[in-house]
Design a protein around this motif. Structure first.
Motif, PDB file in Angstrom:
ATOM      1  N   LEU A   1      36.490  64.288  25.483  1.00 28.18           N
ATOM      2  CA  LEU A   1      36.497  65.336  24.458  1.00 28.18           C
ATOM      3  C   LEU A   1      35.108  65.510  23.833  1.00 28.18           C
ATOM      4  O   LEU A   1      34.626  66.631  23.667  1.00 28.18           O
ATOM      5  CB  LEU A   1      37.507  64.954  23.382  1.00 28.18           C
ATOM      6  CG  LEU A   1      37.757  65.951  22.269  1.00 28.18           C
ATOM      7  CD1 LEU A   1      38.438  67.189  22.823  1.00 28.18           C
ATOM      8  CD2 LEU A   1      38.635  65.334  21.192  1.00 28.18           C
ATOM      9  N   VAL A   2      34.475  64.402  23.490  1.00 24.01           N
ATOM     10  CA  VAL A   2      33.180  64.531  22.817  1.00 24.01           C
ATOM     11  C   VAL A   2      32.049  64.816  23.796  1.00 24.01           C
ATOM     12  O   VAL A   2      30.982  65.267  23.400  1.00 24.01           O
ATOM     13  CB  VAL A   2      32.838  63.284  21.965  1.00 24.01           C
ATOM     14  CG1 VAL A   2      33.801  63.134  20.821  1.00 24.01           C
ATOM     15  CG2 VAL A   2      32.802  62.019  22.804  1.00 24.01           C
TER      16      VAL A   2
ATOM     17  N   ASP B   1      33.244  52.448  23.660  1.00 29.50           N
ATOM     18  CA  ASP B   1      33.813  51.915  24.909  1.00 29.50           C
ATOM     19  C   ASP B   1      35.303  51.633  24.831  1.00 29.50           C
ATOM     20  O   ASP B   1      35.976  51.589  25.856  1.00 29.50           O
ATOM     21  CB  ASP B   1      33.053  50.646  25.329  1.00 29.50           C
ATOM     22  CG  ASP B   1      33.172  49.547  24.279  1.00 29.50           C
ATOM     23  OD1 ASP B   1      33.253  49.883  23.080  1.00 29.50           O
ATOM     24  OD2 ASP B   1      33.201  48.360  24.647  1.00 29.50           O
ATOM     25  N   ILE B   2      35.848  51.447  23.617  1.00 30.05           N
ATOM     26  CA  ILE B   2      37.287  51.140  23.539  1.00 30.05           C
ATOM     27  C   ILE B   2      38.132  52.392  23.362  1.00 30.05           C
ATOM     28  O   ILE B   2      39.355  52.326  23.389  1.00 30.05           O
ATOM     29  CB  ILE B   2      37.608  50.131  22.410  1.00 30.05           C
ATOM     30  CG1 ILE B   2      37.209  50.707  21.037  1.00 30.05           C
ATOM     31  CG2 ILE B   2      36.954  48.792  22.659  1.00 30.05           C
ATOM     32  CD1 ILE B   2      37.907  50.007  19.883  1.00 30.05           C
ATOM     33  N   MET B   3      37.503  53.538  23.172  1.00 30.38           N
ATOM     34  CA  MET B   3      38.291  54.768  22.990  1.00 30.38           C
ATOM     35  C   MET B   3      38.948  55.163  24.316  1.00 30.38           C
ATOM     36  O   MET B   3      38.311  55.082  25.370  1.00 30.38           O
ATOM     37  CB  MET B   3      37.383  55.902  22.524  1.00 30.38           C
ATOM     38  CG  MET B   3      37.168  55.920  21.041  1.00 30.38           C
ATOM     39  SD  MET B   3      38.675  56.172  20.107  1.00 30.38           S
ATOM     40  CE  MET B   3      38.229  57.590  19.132  1.00 30.38           C
ATOM     41  N   PRO B   4      40.221  55.603  24.285  1.00 33.86           N
ATOM     42  CA  PRO B   4      40.860  56.065  25.515  1.00 33.86           C
ATOM     43  C   PRO B   4      40.039  57.197  26.147  1.00 33.86           C
ATOM     44  O   PRO B   4      39.347  57.943  25.432  1.00 33.86           O
ATOM     45  CB  PRO B   4      42.225  56.565  25.042  1.00 33.86           C
ATOM     46  CG  PRO B   4      42.482  55.815  23.779  1.00 33.86           C
ATOM     47  CD  PRO B   4      41.142  55.638  23.142  1.00 33.86           C
TER      48      PRO B   4
ATOM     49  N   ILE C   1      31.610  66.415  15.772  1.00 32.95           N
ATOM     50  CA  ILE C   1      32.180  65.085  15.545  1.00 32.95           C
ATOM     51  C   ILE C   1      31.804  64.116  16.662  1.00 32.95           C
ATOM     52  O   ILE C   1      31.803  64.484  17.831  1.00 32.95           O
ATOM     53  CB  ILE C   1      33.703  65.178  15.344  1.00 32.95           C
ATOM     54  CG1 ILE C   1      34.253  63.830  14.896  1.00 32.95           C
ATOM     55  CG2 ILE C   1      34.430  65.702  16.536  1.00 32.95           C
ATOM     56  CD1 ILE C   1      35.496  63.957  14.063  1.00 32.95           C
ATOM     57  N   LYS C   2      31.472  62.907  16.252  1.00 34.36           N
ATOM     58  CA  LYS C   2      31.019  61.902  17.221  1.00 34.36           C
ATOM     59  C   LYS C   2      31.821  60.612  17.052  1.00 34.36           C
ATOM     60  O   LYS C   2      32.178  60.232  15.947  1.00 34.36           O
ATOM     61  CB  LYS C   2      29.554  61.563  16.966  1.00 34.36           C
ATOM     62  CG  LYS C   2      28.588  62.689  17.219  1.00 34.36           C
ATOM     63  CD  LYS C   2      27.402  62.162  18.031  1.00 34.36           C
ATOM     64  CE  LYS C   2      26.385  63.224  18.359  1.00 34.36           C
ATOM     65  NZ  LYS C   2      26.911  64.411  18.983  1.00 34.36           N
ATOM     66  N   ILE C   3      32.030  59.930  18.156  1.00 33.15           N
ATOM     67  CA  ILE C   3      32.674  58.614  18.089  1.00 33.15           C
ATOM     68  C   ILE C   3      31.606  57.623  17.630  1.00 33.15           C
ATOM     69  O   ILE C   3      30.443  57.735  18.030  1.00 33.15           O
ATOM     70  CB  ILE C   3      33.201  58.218  19.487  1.00 33.15           C
ATOM     71  CG1 ILE C   3      34.304  59.196  19.940  1.00 33.15           C
ATOM     72  CG2 ILE C   3      33.719  56.788  19.497  1.00 33.15           C
ATOM     73  CD1 ILE C   3      34.790  58.990  21.359  1.00 33.15           C
ATOM     74  N   ALA C   4      32.003  56.663  16.799  1.00 36.91           N
ATOM     75  CA  ALA C   4      31.042  55.630  16.380  1.00 36.91           C
ATOM     76  C   ALA C   4      30.546  54.907  17.631  1.00 36.91           C
ATOM     77  O   ALA C   4      31.360  54.429  18.424  1.00 36.91           O
ATOM     78  CB  ALA C   4      31.725  54.651  15.430  1.00 36.91           C
ATOM     79  N   PRO C   5      29.237  54.844  17.845  1.00 32.76           N
ATOM     80  CA  PRO C   5      28.719  54.295  19.111  1.00 32.76           C
ATOM     81  C   PRO C   5      29.237  52.883  19.421  1.00 32.76           C
ATOM     82  O   PRO C   5      29.547  52.582  20.573  1.00 32.76           O
ATOM     83  CB  PRO C   5      27.201  54.275  18.917  1.00 32.76           C
ATOM     84  CG  PRO C   5      26.926  55.146  17.743  1.00 32.76           C
ATOM     85  CD  PRO C   5      28.174  55.294  16.950  1.00 32.76           C
ATOM     86  N   GLU C   6      29.395  52.049  18.377  1.00 31.31           N
ATOM     87  CA  GLU C   6      29.823  50.663  18.622  1.00 31.31           C
ATOM     88  C   GLU C   6      31.263  50.572  19.129  1.00 31.31           C
ATOM     89  O   GLU C   6      31.666  49.547  19.645  1.00 31.31           O
ATOM     90  CB  GLU C   6      29.717  49.819  17.336  1.00 31.31           C
ATOM     91  CG  GLU C   6      28.325  49.373  17.006  1.00 31.31           C
ATOM     92  CD  GLU C   6      27.500  50.491  16.414  1.00 31.31           C
ATOM     93  OE1 GLU C   6      28.085  51.525  16.037  1.00 31.31           O
ATOM     94  OE2 GLU C   6      26.266  50.337  16.353  1.00 31.31           O
ATOM     95  N   LEU C   7      32.045  51.633  18.921  1.00 29.26           N
ATOM     96  CA  LEU C   7      33.447  51.572  19.339  1.00 29.26           C
ATOM     97  C   LEU C   7      33.743  52.570  20.462  1.00 29.26           C
ATOM     98  O   LEU C   7      34.894  52.746  20.851  1.00 29.26           O
ATOM     99  CB  LEU C   7      34.359  51.824  18.126  1.00 29.26           C
ATOM    100  CG  LEU C   7      34.189  50.805  16.975  1.00 29.26           C
ATOM    101  CD1 LEU C   7      35.061  51.177  15.789  1.00 29.26           C
ATOM    102  CD2 LEU C   7      34.513  49.390  17.438  1.00 29.26           C
TER     103      LEU C   7
ATOM    104  N   TYR D   1      39.462  60.840  24.708  1.00 24.80           N
ATOM    105  CA  TYR D   1      38.592  61.078  23.549  1.00 24.80           C
ATOM    106  C   TYR D   1      37.122  61.041  23.964  1.00 24.80           C
ATOM    107  O   TYR D   1      36.297  61.772  23.424  1.00 24.80           O
ATOM    108  CB  TYR D   1      38.883  60.038  22.448  1.00 24.80           C
ATOM    109  CG  TYR D   1      40.315  60.131  21.979  1.00 24.80           C
ATOM    110  CD1 TYR D   1      40.668  60.985  20.941  1.00 24.80           C
ATOM    111  CD2 TYR D   1      41.316  59.419  22.614  1.00 24.80           C
ATOM    112  CE1 TYR D   1      41.985  61.098  20.535  1.00 24.80           C
ATOM    113  CE2 TYR D   1      42.636  59.528  22.218  1.00 24.80           C
ATOM    114  CZ  TYR D   1      42.964  60.371  21.177  1.00 24.80           C
ATOM    115  OH  TYR D   1      44.270  60.491  20.793  1.00 24.80           O
TER     116      TYR D   1
END
Ligand SMILES: Cc1ncc(C[n+]2csc(CCOP(=O)(O)OP(=O)(O)O)c2C)c(N)n1
Ligand code: SF4
Ligand SMILES: [Mg+2]
Lengths: 302, 204
Positions: free
Chosen positions: A23-24, A14-17, A6-12, A20
């Motif tokens: 974690l990735v 920087d706003i993830m705490p 699982i990956k965080i959407a690259p555009e968002l 998270y």
């Protein structure tokens, strides 16, 4: 399996705490040798917890999470109690069940996962307090063992209902007086490890969480046996320092005192013949893996 | 066409506001949206939502797990569109306005507390709204149940104007709700904001 899942959407991103992002990037998923020594290296293994300062449940939680052999394919089932304050911080799938229902929920879950993901290993681990396991949920606990449901049950035994202020539990010692049980317990601590053995558990351990390497070994064994053979049960002493009037630094000593020979948490285990065979096989394979790794390292250094 | 005399308006309504559905508010059909519970053509809602963002002191987007994580190509495209919308809002507002982009990464209640500066939690969304003085917000990529719960709490305890960019059939509990959200629809809202830039601003 690994961090690739699982990956965080690259555009968002920087706003993830930060938890998270960590974690990735750095979680221990997929690391074959993950264990208690990874604690402190990643936020995934509970950087902050919400229990009382020094609560042994927080240590136990970290050791267990670090020891799960297959965290990305594990679902934990919890119940109400102090443990339920930690689950929101846990980077493993988990279900908060109605108080006492945890082993019934885990039974259905384990069967559903086997149908939904045939051929893929999916571990289910119940983690609940003594009130949930032995009193209000005893029916569900025992029935799941009778039915030979293939998951692990872990009980955090702090010998009372801590989250609601100190009521009497079946695992409380005889004679103990708690804040909300002023008369003192009139009957003996329920012998759940023995009941577990008689009810069909293939691997049963009763101990404290004073030694992280022991917790790691026990948790891994319990998960492997549940995966292949049938129900397993671990009862960890995680004293409620708040209720027994100890300071934050005194939890460890309390556990060491309680695990001395002839004390109620002296190490005790029951292993069925089938489980013994399986664990011996796993130990032999692990030995081979370590020897191969050593040989490879020696080759690299030569 | 109004179907109920009840209006879904900014609160604080009261501690436990009724679910708008229970008050007779119904959801829009494809191509439509609703504003305060009244069904309108989607274009009308685009215009009103764009104006809301341009008039707010702290216009905020709350992206949820369905766009925060790159589950698939569609989700990744939506995340891109959300970022574009945020950048557009930033470009189009005056220096006195303070746009924010705050994630809702988790639905689980977090103990002992969340950090309201960097996240919003559906079980107590009011904390993030109060802390940052958010007066207009848009939910996007939040699963239905959590969005409904959260929108109701916001209506109950704050005066924030809520917009839902819903990928399903819309949310009665938002003051303005789109339905069938796609990346294109989010980009279209950004276009509307650009188009209306300078026509409205925050009240002093
Ligand atoms: C169905 C139901 N009954 C009762 C309660 C109240 N309750 C909350 S926590 C708790 C006791 C928990 O004790 P235990 O399982 O030993 O966990 P601990 O807090 O000691 O870790 C009780 C009775 C509840 N939440 N739900
Ligand atoms: S009340 Fe007891 S068991 Fe619960 S967190 Fe505090 S010390 Fe731990
Ligand atoms: Mg207890």
């Amino acid at each position: 399996m690994s961090l690739e899942r699982i990956k965080i959407a690259p555009e968002l991103y920087d706003i993830m705490p930060p938890e998270y992002q960590d974690l990735v990037q750095r979680a221990t998923y997929g690391k074959e040798s993950r264990g208690w020594k990874d604690i402190g290296t990643t936020k995934e293994l509970i950087e902050e917890h919400s229990l009382c300062a020094g609560c042994p449940e927080s240590m136990a939680f970290r050791y267990i999470l670090a020891s799960l052999p297959n965290p990305e394919d594990t679902v934990m089932v919890g119940s109400t109690g102090c443990t339920s304050l930690v689950f929101p911080h846990v980077a493993v799938h988990n279900i908060h069940s109605l108080f006492g229902n945890q082993n019934a929920v885990a039974s259905g879950l384990k069967r559903a996962l086997a149908l939904r993901f045939p051929g893929r290993i999916k571990d289910v681990v119940v983690l609940a307090g003594d009130g949930a396991t032995v009193d209000i949920g005893l029916d569900m606990t025992l029935q799941s063992w009778f039915r030979q449901e293939k998951f692990t049950t872990i009980c955090f035994d702090n010998e009372l209902y801590a989250n609601t202020g100190g009521q009497e539990s079946g695992l409380m010692q005889k004679g103990f007086v708690a804040k909300m049980a002023p008369v003192g317990k009139t009957f003996e601590k329920v012998r759940l490890p023995e009941i577990a053995r008689e009810s069909g558990c293939h691997y049963v351990v009763n101990c404290t969480v004073s030694k992280p390497n022991l917790v790691e070994k026990v948790v891994k064994n319990a998960v492997y046996v549940a995966r292949e053979i049938g129900p397993t049960y671990i009862q960890f002493y995680t004293p409620c320092i708040l209720e027994i009037g100890k300071n934050s630094m005194e939890g460890l000593q309390e556990m060491r005192d309680a695990e001395k020979p002839n004390e109620r948490f002296a190490y005790k285990e029951y292993v069925s013949d089938a489980a013994k065979e399986l664990l011996a096989e796993i130990a032999a394979k692990e030995k081979e893996r370590k020897a191969a790794a050593k040989k490879q390292l020696a080759g690299q250094n030569a | 066409m109004a179907t109920s005399s009840y209006k879904v308006l900014p609160g604080p309504e009261h501690f436990l506001p009724p679910a708008a559905a229970a008050m007779g508010i119904r959801l829009p059909n494809p191509g439509e949206a609703h504003i305060h519970g009244e069904i309108v053509p989607e274009e009308k809602a685009m215009e009103v939502a764009a104006k809301q963002f341009l008039m707010a002191k702290v216009p905020t987007i709350f992206p949820g797990p369905l766009v925060l994580w790159a589950w698939n190509e569609k989700a990744a495209q939506k995340a891109k569109a959300v970022r574009h919308l945020f950048e557009t809002i930033k470009e189009c507002v005056t220096p006195s306005q303070r746009p924010m982009l705050i994630p809702m990464p988790d639905y689980r209640p977090k103990y002992p507390k969340i950090n309201p500066e960097i996240e919003i939690n559906p079980n107590h969304p009011n904390l993030t709204i109060w802390h940052n003085k958010i007066d207009t917000c848009m939910f996007v990529g939040v699963h239905c149940h959590q969005a409904n719960l959260s929108l109701k709490i916001i209506r109950g305890g704050t005066s924030c104007y809520t917009i839902a960019m819903c990928a399903q059939a819309g949310h009665e509990d938002a003051m303005l709700s789109f339905r069938d959200a796609t990346a294109e629809k989010i980009l279209k809202l950004a276009e509307w904001i650009k188009k209306l830039k300078g026509t409205v601003g925050p009240s002093q």
